[in-house]
Design an enzyme around this catalytic site. Structure first.
Site, PDB file in Angstrom:
ATOM      1  N   PHE A 392       0.845  -1.190   0.000  1.00 47.30           N
ATOM      2  CA  PHE A 392       0.000   0.000   0.000  1.00 47.30           C
ATOM      3  C   PHE A 392       0.883   1.243   0.000  1.00 47.30           C
ATOM      4  O   PHE A 392       1.763   1.392   0.846  1.00 47.30           O
ATOM      5  CB  PHE A 392      -0.899   0.026   1.234  1.00 47.30           C
ATOM      6  CG  PHE A 392      -2.076  -0.928   1.158  1.00 47.30           C
ATOM      7  CD1 PHE A 392      -2.126  -1.933   0.210  1.00 47.30           C
ATOM      8  CD2 PHE A 392      -3.136  -0.796   2.034  1.00 47.30           C
ATOM      9  CE1 PHE A 392      -3.202  -2.809   0.141  1.00 47.30           C
ATOM     10  CE2 PHE A 392      -4.224  -1.659   1.973  1.00 47.30           C
ATOM     11  CZ  PHE A 392      -4.259  -2.664   1.025  1.00 47.30           C
ATOM     12  N   GLU A 393       0.637   2.139  -0.928  1.00 48.30           N
ATOM     13  CA  GLU A 393       1.428   3.356  -1.054  1.00 48.30           C
ATOM     14  C   GLU A 393       0.504   4.566  -1.154  1.00 48.30           C
ATOM     15  O   GLU A 393      -0.719   4.444  -1.031  1.00 48.30           O
ATOM     16  CB  GLU A 393       2.352   3.258  -2.277  1.00 48.30           C
ATOM     17  CG  GLU A 393       3.340   2.104  -2.198  1.00 48.30           C
ATOM     18  CD  GLU A 393       4.281   2.026  -3.388  1.00 48.30           C
ATOM     19  OE1 GLU A 393       4.344   3.005  -4.162  1.00 48.30           O
ATOM     20  OE2 GLU A 393       4.955   0.989  -3.550  1.00 48.30           O
TER      21      GLU A 393
END
Length: 607
Positions: A392-393
């Site tokens: 997740f970014e």
């Protein structure tokens, strides 16, 4: 992880923090006059007795005779590097009472505040380079608050600041006495790497310290704690003490607990040294498409990049092979599945990686959480995969205002992600491989900043992976933080470290293994992970991302962490001989670079 090549996406946290402070930093209006019965509770508020009763961080403060406002002396404090020269004093107060805090200050940026109020902590600041100015603020204590900390500090890298005539007016509190020894210590839950404990609450205690074999290993604000980072099938002895402003009680009677068998997320069949890589399976870029069957045997974990959501908030994750128009040499679905089985037969693990640069995933509702579990399960079952990689970014994870304790998160996107992953782990059992690839902004930056911060204005994503890692540490197989596309990050030596050389990887990895206080709060310490749960994340080539590290520098980092040699100026907090290995973005970029990264890994570890 980037679909393309080099992109720097490190958020300007310090700039955002400063902007937020400036926006919120106007001086508060003059506070109501203190009541007739109120007294000044500050000891040595004019600094006539030097620094008596004051605690100045890193010896940054001193009493000086000029400039001063009244009396014979004033406080001079000097911010230096990453230290903002905080001086503080703990003061006994009464619950449910109102206090007025005031000081005369001089300097480029000078702050005055109170913490531990039991309600809303307060602070105010001013710029007064050449003249004395008065700062004033008020607060009301909580129903059980018996002491507060009043403080003053400057700002990073600014000149000296001065303080004089600091006062706290309000009703005086009763003398604080050292609390009694906690009773009723017992074990409430066991895993292979953790022990949960509880004990009877102690009247007058503001916190508790947990000891393992005589060494303090955890702190808590209430009568329970979980000690992590333990070894399976091992007996441990625990004691607990109660603390407050007056001091610490004696240790309680000891309780012995033995961890369960197995290594939680570690029993997944990985080799002692593992090489992890991302395979561009759903898209092409400048590195070219690599078929699953053509991935060399060097790679022990192959992360399929990427599963992405149908929308940011849906939780519905989809994965498909790269279209023929984009990847002319893409294999068929049947060939892809057969190649995965062949890799698994050779002892390799193949995971679906969720997220990446473009795959923003926000599980803000239970419906999104449930859709995530259902859709990820379908991908795993369709391709016969071994587990899940969380990449997740961007804005996938952030902390809501007021969510300040990584041990007890309240933000829905955090809570729902933890719940979803636990559901997947329960469904697939102990062989389920769980890995994570956060950026440094979401992990190590948490040593300095966590969420929006005590004054607001900070980036709410700072340190936002910490509650996820902590809650899932007993299920976690590997954490490989991206040591690239990063700005300078402060290490445990309180120095900033810059990507691209061995020093950055040494400092960043040591933080994960030694643990660290979150946002500098020694009551909220992120416990270190096991070395076998950690790999170093690097770009495979200069085209893959900012922060490429040459093989020689990679080997220096490994030497320092595993053998405690070639460490340079940074000294690690242990010899991490069981460090699991390396991760890279990506297998495709390594192929593009003539397999330099994987060949160096094989040569170093004798594969």
């Amino acid at each position: 992880m980037e679909r393309t090549g080099t992109v720097v996406r490190f958020s300007r946290l310090l700039a955002a923090c400063s902007a937020g402070l400036l926006a919120a930093g106007a001086l508060v209006a003059s506070a109501p006059a203190a009541g007739a019965a109120d007294v000044d509770l500050v000891r040595n508020g004019g600094f006539e007795a030097g620094l008596d009763s004051w605690n100045c961080a890193n010896s940054s403060g001193a009493a000086v005779t000029a400039p001063k406002r009244t009396g014979a002396s004033a406080l001079k404090a000097t911010p230096a590097g990453s230290d903002h020269a905080k001086c503080s004093q703990t003061i006994t107060v009464k619950p449910n009472s109102t206090y007025t805090l005031s000081a005369w200050v001089q300097g480029s940026y000078v702050y005055l505040g109170a913490s531990g109020t039991g309600t809303t902590d307060v602070s105010t600041w001013t710029q007064s380079p050449d003249a004395w100015k008065q700062l004033t603020t008020t607060f009301t204590t909580g129903p059980s608050t018996t002491s507060v900390s009043v403080y003053t500090h400057g700002w990073y890298g600014t000149p000296d600041y001065y303080v004089d005539d600091l006062s706290l007016f309000g009703p005086g509190g009763e003398p604080v006495v050292i609390p009694a020894v906690p009773g009723g210590l017992k074990t409430t839950a066991l895993t292979s790497t953790s022990v949960a404990l509880s004990w009877n609450a102690v009247s007058g205690a503001s916190g508790y310290h947990v000891y393992r074999g005589g060494t303090k290993v955890a702190t808590a604000t209430g009568p329970s704690a979980t000690v992590t980072g333990l070894t399976p099938s091992t007996a441990y002895s625990f004691q607990v003490t109660a603390t407050n402003a007056a001091g610490e009680s004696a240790k309680s009677a000891a309780v012995t607990a033995t961890t369960t068998e197995g290594g939680g997320g570690g029993d997944t069949g990985l080799p002692a040294r593992a090489l992890v890589g991302y395979l561009h399976s759903s898209f092409a870029n400048g590195s070219g498409y690599t078929r699953m069957a053509d991935v060399p045997d060097s790679w022990d974990v192959i992360n399929l990049a990427f599963g992405e959501p149908t929308s940011v908030t849906s939780g519905d994750i989809r994965f498909s092979l790269c279209p023929v128009a984009e990847c002319p040499n893409v294999e068929s679905e049947a060939e892809f599945k057969a190649a995965i089985k062949a890799k698994q037969a050779a002892g390799k693990k193949v995971l679906i990686s969720i997220g990446g640069q473009n795959g923003q995933v926000q599980l803000g509702s239970t419906a999104a959480r449930d859709a995530f579990v259902t859709s990820v399960s379908k991908i795993i079952d369709t391709y016969g995969l071994d587990g899940l990689d969380i990449d997740f970014e961007g804005h996938s994870l952030s902390l809501n205002t007021g969510d300040t304790d990584f041990r007890n998160p309240t933000s829905p996107v955090i809570v729902n992600l933890i719940s979803a992953v636990k559901s997947l782990k329960a469904k697939y059992g102990s062989d389920f491989v769980l890995t994570m690839a956060p950026e440094t902004f979401f992990v190590q930056l948490g040593y300095q900043f966590y969420g929006s911060g005590p004054w607001g204005g900070q980036d709410p994503r700072a340190g936002a992976y910490l509650p996820v890692i902590h809650a899932l540490r007993d299920d976690l197989t590997l954490l490989h933080v991206q040591d690239y596309n990063s700005g300078p990050i402060m290490g445990l030596d309180n120095q900033y470290h810059t990507m691209g050389g061995a020093d950055f990887h040494i400092a960043m990895t040591d933080m994960l293994l030694a643990g660290f206080p979150v946002a500098g709060d020694t009551t909220k310490v992120f416990p270190g992970l096991r070395p076998d749960q950690v790999a170093i994340g690097l770009p495979a080539s200069t085209q893959a991302g900012n922060g490429h590290t040459t093989p020689a520098e990679v080997n220096k980092a490994l030497n320092c962490l595993i053998k405690k040699t070639d460490c340079g100026s940074y000294q690690t907090h242990g010899t991490w001989s069981d460090l699991r290995g390396l991760m890279t973005w990506s297998i495709n970029w390594d192929r593009f670079n003539n397999w330099e990264f994987s060949k160096n890994f094989d040569a170093y570890f004798g594969n």
